[in-house]
Scaffold this motif. Structure first.
Motif, PDB file in Angstrom:
ATOM      1  N   LYS A  43     -29.631 113.612  13.957  1.00  0.00           N
ATOM      2  CA  LYS A  43     -28.698 114.165  14.945  1.00  0.00           C
ATOM      3  C   LYS A  43     -29.361 115.240  15.793  1.00  0.00           C
ATOM      4  O   LYS A  43     -29.142 115.307  17.004  1.00  0.00           O
ATOM      5  CB  LYS A  43     -27.487 114.782  14.243  1.00  0.00           C
ATOM      6  CG  LYS A  43     -26.554 113.802  13.609  1.00  0.00           C
ATOM      7  CD  LYS A  43     -25.418 114.549  12.904  1.00  0.00           C
ATOM      8  CE  LYS A  43     -24.594 113.624  12.052  1.00  0.00           C
ATOM      9  NZ  LYS A  43     -23.580 114.360  11.264  1.00  0.00           N
ATOM     10  N   ALA A  44     -30.150 116.103  15.149  1.00  0.00           N
ATOM     11  CA  ALA A  44     -30.686 117.287  15.815  1.00  0.00           C
ATOM     12  C   ALA A  44     -32.014 117.054  16.506  1.00  0.00           C
ATOM     13  O   ALA A  44     -32.395 117.818  17.380  1.00  0.00           O
ATOM     14  CB  ALA A  44     -30.847 118.410  14.801  1.00  0.00           C
ATOM     15  N   GLN A  50     -32.234 123.569  16.050  1.00  0.00           N
ATOM     16  CA  GLN A  50     -31.126 122.610  16.129  1.00  0.00           C
ATOM     17  C   GLN A  50     -30.832 122.014  14.752  1.00  0.00           C
ATOM     18  O   GLN A  50     -29.676 121.820  14.377  1.00  0.00           O
ATOM     19  CB  GLN A  50     -31.445 121.496  17.115  1.00  0.00           C
ATOM     20  CG  GLN A  50     -31.337 121.915  18.564  1.00  0.00           C
ATOM     21  CD  GLN A  50     -29.915 122.288  18.916  1.00  0.00           C
ATOM     22  OE1 GLN A  50     -29.617 123.447  19.139  1.00  0.00           O
ATOM     23  NE2 GLN A  50     -29.033 121.311  18.941  1.00  0.00           N
ATOM     24  N   PHE A  51     -31.892 121.711  14.004  1.00  0.00           N
ATOM     25  CA  PHE A  51     -31.713 121.173  12.656  1.00  0.00           C
ATOM     26  C   PHE A  51     -30.952 122.168  11.788  1.00  0.00           C
ATOM     27  O   PHE A  51     -29.995 121.802  11.107  1.00  0.00           O
ATOM     28  CB  PHE A  51     -33.066 120.848  12.011  1.00  0.00           C
ATOM     29  CG  PHE A  51     -32.950 120.480  10.557  1.00  0.00           C
ATOM     30  CD1 PHE A  51     -32.545 119.210  10.180  1.00  0.00           C
ATOM     31  CD2 PHE A  51     -33.234 121.413   9.571  1.00  0.00           C
ATOM     32  CE1 PHE A  51     -32.429 118.872   8.835  1.00  0.00           C
ATOM     33  CE2 PHE A  51     -33.125 121.086   8.229  1.00  0.00           C
ATOM     34  CZ  PHE A  51     -32.715 119.810   7.861  1.00  0.00           C
ATOM     35  N   SER A  53     -28.986 124.586  12.656  1.00  0.00           N
ATOM     36  CA  SER A  53     -27.606 124.689  13.135  1.00  0.00           C
ATOM     37  C   SER A  53     -26.778 123.503  12.648  1.00  0.00           C
ATOM     38  O   SER A  53     -25.624 123.655  12.233  1.00  0.00           O
ATOM     39  CB  SER A  53     -27.596 124.758  14.660  1.00  0.00           C
ATOM     40  OG  SER A  53     -26.282 124.772  15.137  1.00  0.00           O
ATOM     41  N   THR A  54     -27.370 122.331  12.691  1.00  0.00           N
ATOM     42  CA  THR A  54     -26.676 121.113  12.250  1.00  0.00           C
ATOM     43  C   THR A  54     -26.439 121.128  10.749  1.00  0.00           C
ATOM     44  O   THR A  54     -25.330 120.843  10.281  1.00  0.00           O
ATOM     45  CB  THR A  54     -27.496 119.863  12.643  1.00  0.00           C
ATOM     46  OG1 THR A  54     -27.676 119.856  14.060  1.00  0.00           O
ATOM     47  CG2 THR A  54     -26.804 118.596  12.211  1.00  0.00           C
TER      48      THR A  54
END
Length: 86
Positions: A43-44, A50-51, A53-54
């Protein structure tokens, strides 16, 4: 190549009273964790921020964390807990 891995020494688990079937449960927890992380990375993308946060908001990881907490609470080290919780 990105190094990675988990090493769980037998003294760490046997001291807590775990047996072979408990290690199988731990293996399942690790497998689920890896799958959750792979999904989060898909997803990230490759961006670490981003990872993170995900993964930090992933409901499956939160659910797994609670299951691990319940499991591990069955294997307290009473001598260690009483010594360091004073």
């Amino acid at each position: 190549m990105t190094p990675g891995g988990v090493r769980i020494g037998t003294p760490a688990v046997t001291t807590r009273g775990m047996v072979e079937k408990d290690m199988e449960v731990i293996g399942e927890f690790l497998d689920r964790t890896a799958k959750i992380c792979v999904n989060a990375q898909n997803k990230a993308g490759k961006n670490l921020k981003q990872f993170m946060s995900t993964i930090e908001t992933d409901p499956e990881l939160a659910k797994l964390g609670k299951e691990v907490e319940v499991f591990i609470n069955n294997f307290r080290i009473s001598q260690l807990n009483s010594t360091f919780l004073v």
